[in-house]
Motif scaffolding. Structure first.
Motif, short mmCIF file in Angstrom:
data_model
loop_
_atom_site.label_atom_id
_atom_site.label_comp_id
_atom_site.label_asym_id
_atom_site.label_seq_id
_atom_site.Cartn_x
_atom_site.Cartn_y
_atom_site.Cartn_z
N UNK A 48 0.84 -1.19 0.00
CA UNK A 48 0.00 0.00 0.00
C UNK A 48 0.88 1.24 0.00
N UNK A 49 0.61 2.12 -0.94
CA UNK A 49 1.39 3.35 -1.04
C UNK A 49 0.88 4.36 -0.02
N UNK A 50 1.82 4.99 0.67
CA UNK A 50 1.45 5.96 1.69
C UNK A 50 2.39 7.14 1.64
N UNK A 51 1.80 8.33 1.72
CA UNK A 51 2.55 9.57 1.80
C UNK A 51 2.20 10.24 3.12
N UNK A 52 3.22 10.62 3.86
CA UNK A 52 3.00 11.25 5.16
C UNK A 52 3.73 12.57 5.20
N UNK A 53 2.95 13.65 5.36
CA UNK A 53 3.53 14.99 5.45
C UNK A 53 3.75 15.38 6.90
N UNK A 54 4.70 16.27 7.10
CA UNK A 54 4.93 16.85 8.42
C UNK A 54 5.57 18.22 8.25
N UNK A 55 5.57 19.00 9.33
CA UNK A 55 6.26 20.27 9.32
C UNK A 55 5.38 21.49 9.26
N UNK A 56 4.08 21.30 9.12
CA UNK A 56 3.20 22.45 9.09
C UNK A 56 3.12 23.12 10.45
N UNK A 57 2.48 24.28 10.48
CA UNK A 57 2.32 24.99 11.73
C UNK A 57 1.91 26.42 11.53
N UNK A 58 2.03 27.20 12.61
CA UNK A 58 1.65 28.60 12.61
C UNK A 58 2.91 29.44 12.75
N UNK A 59 3.12 30.35 11.80
CA UNK A 59 4.26 31.26 11.87
C UNK A 59 3.82 32.66 11.48
N UNK A 60 4.60 33.63 11.84
CA UNK A 60 4.31 35.01 11.47
C UNK A 60 4.78 35.28 10.05
N UNK A 61 4.17 36.26 9.44
CA UNK A 61 4.59 36.68 8.11
C UNK A 61 6.08 37.01 8.11
#
Length: 124
Positions: free
Chosen positions: A1-14
């Motif tokens: 089964x093919x799986x893609x897992x993202x990480x690293x998102x979040x809240x930052x200031x401009x």
């Protein structure tokens, strides 16, 4: 089964930076072109960046050119999106996608596998 897992998102200031990562399993990563797409609330999914299977060719949306960098590590089966000088309009869910072919592509219909997405929020 093919799986893609993202990480690293979040809240930052401009003006800040984030690095997204996406790992592929269940398929030979080094044979797949990879792409990043994003979808903001109430908008269609849009292309961000793509990289070919060897990493020798990349292509960016005009809106992120010069600020975002896509790269890959075939030894780690991982693709990255380095995002600098972030703007509030970059706020979206970011999706990683894999093609079963080695060439770059900006059309989401040309991608075979998709991750679940990671939220990126930029405050002004």
């Amino acid at each position: 089964q093919v799986q893609l897992v993202e990480s690293g998102g979040g809240l930052v200031q401009a003006g800040g930076s984030l690095r997204l990562s996406c790992s592929l399993s269940g398929r030979t990563f080094s044979s797949c072109a990879m792409g990043w797409f994003r979808q903001a609330p109430g908008k269609e999914r849009e292309f961000v960046a793509t990289i070919n299977s060897s990493g020798s060719s990349t292509y960016y949306a005009d809106s992120v050119k010069g600020r975002f960098t896509i790269s890959r590590d075939n030894a780690r089966d991982t693709v990255y999106l380095q995002m600098n000088n972030l703007k509030p309009e970059d706020t979206a869910v970011y999706y990683c996608a894999a093609r079963a072919l080695p060439e770059i592509a900006a059309n989401p219909r040309l991608y075979n596998y998709w991750g679940q997405g990671t939220q990126v929020t930029i405050s002004s």
